[in-house]
Design a protein around this motif. Sequence first.
Motif, PDB file in Angstrom:
ATOM      1  N   LEU A   1       0.704  -1.309  -0.010  1.00 48.58           N
ATOM      2  CA  LEU A   1       0.036   0.020   0.063  1.00 48.58           C
ATOM      3  C   LEU A   1       0.748   1.483  -0.001  1.00 48.58           C
ATOM      4  O   LEU A   1       0.556   2.478  -0.899  1.00 48.58           O
ATOM      5  CB  LEU A   1      -1.000  -0.110   1.078  1.00 48.58           C
ATOM      6  N   LYS A   2       1.728   1.281   0.836  1.00 49.05           N
ATOM      7  CA  LYS A   2       2.673   2.645   0.877  1.00 49.05           C
ATOM      8  C   LYS A   2       3.410   2.641  -0.321  1.00 49.05           C
ATOM      9  O   LYS A   2       3.718   3.871  -0.853  1.00 49.05           O
ATOM     10  CB  LYS A   2       3.977   2.197   2.127  1.00 49.05           C
ATOM     11  N   ASP A   3       3.820   1.762  -1.045  1.00 50.60           N
ATOM     12  CA  ASP A   3       4.775   1.613  -2.257  1.00 50.60           C
ATOM     13  C   ASP A   3       3.665   2.398  -3.285  1.00 50.60           C
ATOM     14  O   ASP A   3       4.058   3.135  -4.351  1.00 50.60           O
ATOM     15  CB  ASP A   3       4.896   0.422  -2.748  1.00 50.60           C
ATOM     16  N   ARG A   4       2.474   1.778  -3.253  1.00 51.03           N
ATOM     17  CA  ARG A   4       1.484   2.382  -4.468  1.00 51.03           C
ATOM     18  C   ARG A   4       1.253   3.950  -3.879  1.00 51.03           C
ATOM     19  O   ARG A   4       0.710   4.754  -4.836  1.00 51.03           O
ATOM     20  CB  ARG A   4       0.011   1.764  -4.144  1.00 51.03           C
ATOM     21  N   ILE A   5       1.184   4.105  -2.797  1.00 45.95           N
ATOM     22  CA  ILE A   5       0.931   5.683  -2.395  1.00 45.95           C
ATOM     23  C   ILE A   5       1.940   6.623  -2.712  1.00 45.95           C
ATOM     24  O   ILE A   5       1.775   7.733  -3.634  1.00 45.95           O
ATOM     25  CB  ILE A   5       0.871   6.082  -0.811  1.00 45.95           C
ATOM     26  N   LEU A   6       3.234   6.095  -2.851  1.00 49.62           N
ATOM     27  CA  LEU A   6       4.506   6.886  -3.479  1.00 49.62           C
ATOM     28  C   LEU A   6       4.633   6.892  -4.775  1.00 49.62           C
ATOM     29  O   LEU A   6       4.953   7.945  -5.325  1.00 49.62           O
ATOM     30  CB  LEU A   6       5.697   6.246  -2.869  1.00 49.62           C
ATOM     31  N   ASN A   7       4.001   5.960  -5.510  1.00 54.32           N
ATOM     32  CA  ASN A   7       3.636   6.048  -7.050  1.00 54.32           C
ATOM     33  C   ASN A   7       2.695   6.987  -7.543  1.00 54.32           C
ATOM     34  O   ASN A   7       2.600   7.120  -8.482  1.00 54.32           O
ATOM     35  CB  ASN A   7       3.536   4.510  -7.444  1.00 54.32           C
ATOM     36  N   LEU A   8       1.940   7.683  -6.651  1.00 55.44           N
ATOM     37  CA  LEU A   8       0.842   8.406  -7.002  1.00 55.44           C
ATOM     38  C   LEU A   8       1.592   9.993  -7.474  1.00 55.44           C
ATOM     39  O   LEU A   8       2.590  10.082  -7.003  1.00 55.44           O
ATOM     40  CB  LEU A   8      -0.072   8.774  -5.906  1.00 55.44           C
ATOM     41  N   SER A   9       1.077  10.485  -8.478  1.00 56.50           N
ATOM     42  CA  SER A   9       1.469  11.713  -8.684  1.00 56.50           C
ATOM     43  C   SER A   9       1.159  12.786  -7.413  1.00 56.50           C
ATOM     44  O   SER A   9       0.385  12.565  -6.756  1.00 56.50           O
ATOM     45  CB  SER A   9       0.561  12.230 -10.065  1.00 56.50           C
ATOM     46  N   ALA A  10       1.659  13.812  -7.849  1.00 56.63           N
ATOM     47  CA  ALA A  10       1.314  15.193  -6.690  1.00 56.63           C
ATOM     48  C   ALA A  10      -0.085  15.446  -6.661  1.00 56.63           C
ATOM     49  O   ALA A  10      -0.611  15.642  -5.819  1.00 56.63           O
ATOM     50  CB  ALA A  10       2.218  16.410  -6.894  1.00 56.63           C
ATOM     51  N   ASP A  11      -0.662  15.630  -7.730  1.00 55.73           N
ATOM     52  CA  ASP A  11      -1.978  16.088  -8.052  1.00 55.73           C
ATOM     53  C   ASP A  11      -2.920  14.892  -7.345  1.00 55.73           C
ATOM     54  O   ASP A  11      -4.103  15.012  -6.686  1.00 55.73           O
ATOM     55  CB  ASP A  11      -2.475  16.068  -9.610  1.00 55.73           C
ATOM     56  N   ASP A  12      -2.769  13.563  -7.649  1.00 54.29           N
ATOM     57  CA  ASP A  12      -3.454  12.312  -7.172  1.00 54.29           C
ATOM     58  C   ASP A  12      -3.569  12.227  -5.781  1.00 54.29           C
ATOM     59  O   ASP A  12      -4.147  12.029  -5.089  1.00 54.29           O
ATOM     60  CB  ASP A  12      -2.782  11.066  -7.735  1.00 54.29           C
ATOM     61  N   MET A  13      -2.018  12.745  -5.156  1.00 53.29           N
ATOM     62  CA  MET A  13      -1.875  12.774  -3.678  1.00 53.29           C
ATOM     63  C   MET A  13      -2.960  13.806  -3.014  1.00 53.29           C
ATOM     64  O   MET A  13      -3.484  13.378  -1.978  1.00 53.29           O
ATOM     65  CB  MET A  13      -0.428  13.194  -3.092  1.00 53.29           C
TER      66      MET A  13
ATOM     67  N   THR B   1      -7.721  23.388  -3.225  1.00 53.82           N
ATOM     68  CA  THR B   1      -7.843  24.756  -3.634  1.00 53.82           C
ATOM     69  C   THR B   1      -7.106  25.013  -5.089  1.00 53.82           C
ATOM     70  O   THR B   1      -6.525  24.346  -5.565  1.00 53.82           O
ATOM     71  CB  THR B   1      -6.780  25.601  -2.554  1.00 53.82           C
ATOM     72  N   LYS B   2      -7.263  26.428  -5.451  1.00 53.41           N
ATOM     73  CA  LYS B   2      -6.782  26.662  -6.949  1.00 53.41           C
ATOM     74  C   LYS B   2      -5.178  26.856  -6.593  1.00 53.41           C
ATOM     75  O   LYS B   2      -4.628  27.368  -5.982  1.00 53.41           O
ATOM     76  CB  LYS B   2      -7.331  27.924  -7.285  1.00 53.41           C
ATOM     77  N   LYS B   3      -4.655  26.700  -7.763  1.00 56.80           N
ATOM     78  CA  LYS B   3      -3.062  26.435  -7.900  1.00 56.80           C
ATOM     79  C   LYS B   3      -2.683  27.769  -7.931  1.00 56.80           C
ATOM     80  O   LYS B   3      -3.330  28.718  -8.379  1.00 56.80           O
ATOM     81  CB  LYS B   3      -2.511  25.842  -8.971  1.00 56.80           C
ATOM     82  N   GLY B   4      -1.669  28.284  -7.283  1.00 58.71           N
ATOM     83  CA  GLY B   4      -1.097  29.525  -6.931  1.00 58.71           C
ATOM     84  C   GLY B   4      -1.704  30.557  -6.204  1.00 58.71           C
ATOM     85  O   GLY B   4      -1.337  31.799  -5.810  1.00 58.71           O
ATOM     86  N   ALA B   5      -2.996  30.172  -5.359  1.00 58.01           N
ATOM     87  CA  ALA B   5      -3.520  31.312  -4.545  1.00 58.01           C
ATOM     88  C   ALA B   5      -4.002  30.606  -3.275  1.00 58.01           C
ATOM     89  O   ALA B   5      -4.606  30.867  -2.696  1.00 58.01           O
ATOM     90  CB  ALA B   5      -4.964  31.737  -5.367  1.00 58.01           C
ATOM     91  N   ASP B   6      -3.117  29.228  -3.042  1.00 59.18           N
ATOM     92  CA  ASP B   6      -3.771  28.637  -1.827  1.00 59.18           C
ATOM     93  C   ASP B   6      -2.613  29.017  -0.615  1.00 59.18           C
ATOM     94  O   ASP B   6      -3.126  28.605   0.625  1.00 59.18           O
ATOM     95  CB  ASP B   6      -3.252  27.225  -2.191  1.00 59.18           C
TER      96      ASP B   6
END
Length: 201
Positions: free
Chosen positions: A59-71, A89-94
């Motif tokens: 499970l932890k390996d699968r979490i690490l393989n996620l993209s930043a957006d998916d995280m 939140t919206k990117k750049g204004a968070d």
Amino acid sequence: MRLRPVRAVCLFRQQFIIASCVDSVKLFPKKDIIKNEKEIAEEVELQSNELLENSTETLKDRILNLSADDMEELVKEILNAMGYIARRTKKGADRGVDVFASKDGLGLEEPRIFVEVKHREGQMGAPKIRSFIGGRQMGDRCIYVSTGGFTKEAKYEAERSKTPLFLVDLDILAELITSHYDNFRAEGKVLLPLRKVYLPA
């Protein structure tokens, strides 16, 4: 033999043997020798623990393989599964906030939960923690998620913070997922497909 449910053990379509009280599939191979009840119980416990440990690491390996957006999506789904209404939140204004959650979804009801998510960026230090919690108001709650973990100084900073702050590393994240997976929406289960398995108690 009584069976106990395991919290969303991650199988990811790998072939694990499931013990069932209604069919003839068995968790362990037959032995030529007859074992007493204590020996059987000890063997069951040992192999069950090994299966749980291996599934947690998977499970932890699968979490690490996620993209930043998916995280960020995954963290949002965890909060939704816990009974909050969460949104990214919206990117750049968070201002350091990647996910926001509250009971009403608008932030009018306390607690207001602000979450920052750092994925595969190494350990987070105290300066990052101070920057994140700066300017928070009464009724705000903060969660800092870092799959790379936290330095000792960062943990100390969180402990002394006047704003309630909870640090979530990879181990805690995996535990939150398995604890609340049954309440995940379909979108969350697509991100991280798990299947529940039963082991002898």
